[in-house]
Design a protein around this motif. Structure first.
Motif, mmCIF file in Angstrom:
data_model
loop_
_atom_site.group_PDB
_atom_site.id
_atom_site.type_symbol
_atom_site.label_atom_id
_atom_site.label_comp_id
_atom_site.label_asym_id
_atom_site.label_seq_id
_atom_site.Cartn_x
_atom_site.Cartn_y
_atom_site.Cartn_z
ATOM 1 N N LYS A 189 -5.972 -1.091 -2.057
ATOM 2 C CA LYS A 189 -6.090 -2.497 -1.203
ATOM 3 C C LYS A 189 -4.939 -3.458 -1.635
ATOM 4 O O LYS A 189 -4.871 -3.737 -2.910
ATOM 5 N N LYS A 204 -4.949 -5.608 3.677
ATOM 6 C CA LYS A 204 -4.777 -4.273 4.153
ATOM 7 C C LYS A 204 -4.850 -3.305 3.277
ATOM 8 O O LYS A 204 -5.249 -3.466 1.973
ATOM 9 N N THR A 216 4.484 -2.383 1.098
ATOM 10 C CA THR A 216 3.943 -2.790 2.361
ATOM 11 C C THR A 216 4.486 -4.482 2.409
ATOM 12 O O THR A 216 5.100 -4.913 1.710
#
Length: 249
Positions: A189, A204, A216
């Motif tokens: 996470k 996310k 990310t």
């Protein structure tokens, strides 16, 4: 058949029932119950050092008890491939029952040498009084490989509403090589904590790569800290990276 000794009292493979029958004519015979390993938490082992693991168990009965001890082991009793005896047994106590407190030392790459030894472990407990008592708890607790997480958010500073890139790596202890290696294809996470707040919120979830790498992007809306958080598995510990602060201008 493997032969071992528990606390200097027991040896060999034992056909143990949940509790042995009391001696003939005995009243309120000695017993053991309520065994708790490491406060109910998994035992986390890295690639070096020793972890001290507390175990408590209640010794019952109105008669005097002379000794109480336990052994922690992986696999079946007669074919276990790893085990630990307590550092010191509980000695003589008057009747009425008491809580026996034991300590076990788990040493990385000595107590656990194979990655397959991560997972459920069992407990064999014994008390000696007016009648000997034995108790086995299968899969009583877990021994897990330690995990680590890193996090880096950039650019720093960043304009409000622009994207930032958060990278990191998820690794776990390899007891066979003595090194940490990438933990692949795991859900991790991405979390954010706004400046002035004490609570992280999940933004996310990202899967780790074939090398354990994480990457990310996210939108920078306020000053705060970005981190990765891993929930762990049945054989691997949880891990949380230190938050990386990003100044939003």
């Amino acid at each position: 058949m493997r032969t071992r000794t528990v606390g200097g009292v027991l040896s060999g493979a034992l056909a143990v029932a949940a509790l042995t029958a009391p001696a003939a004519g005995a009243v309120d015979s000695t017993g053991v119950k309520d065994i708790v390993v490491n406060g109910g938490k998994p035992v986390v082992i890295g690639v070096s050092g020793t972890v001290s693991v507390p175990v408590t168990m209640k010794v019952t009965g109105s008669h005097r008890t002379y000794r109480a001890d336990a052994q922690l082991y992986h696999g079946g009793w007669t074919d276990s491939d790893a085990w630990v005896n307590s550092n010191k047994a509980c000695g003589e106590h008057a009747g009425g029952g008491y809580t026996c407190k034991l300590t076990f030392a788990f040493t990385a790459r000595k107590t656990v040498k194979k990655n397959s030894q991560a997972g459920p472990w069992s407990v064999y407990a014994h008390a000696s009084g007016n009648a000997d008592a034995e108790k086995v708890l299968d899969n009583a607790f877990r021994v897990v490989r330690a995990a680590k997480l890193t996090a880096n958010a950039s650019p720093e500073p960043v304009k409000k509403g622009k994207a930032i890139t958060v990278t990191g790596a998820l690794t776990r202890a390899n007891w066979e090589t003595g090194k940490y290696a990438g933990f692949t294809n795991q859900a991790v996470k991405l979390q954010f904590r706004k400046k002035g707040s004490s609570t992280y919120t999940t933004v996310k979830t990202v899967k780790s790569s074939s090398t354990g790498a994480l990457k990310t992007s996210a939108t920078a809306s306020a000053d705060g800290y970005w981190r990765w958080s891993f929930a762990g598995t049945s054989t691997t510990s949880t891990a949380t990276a230190a938050g990386d602060y990003v100044d939003v201008q």
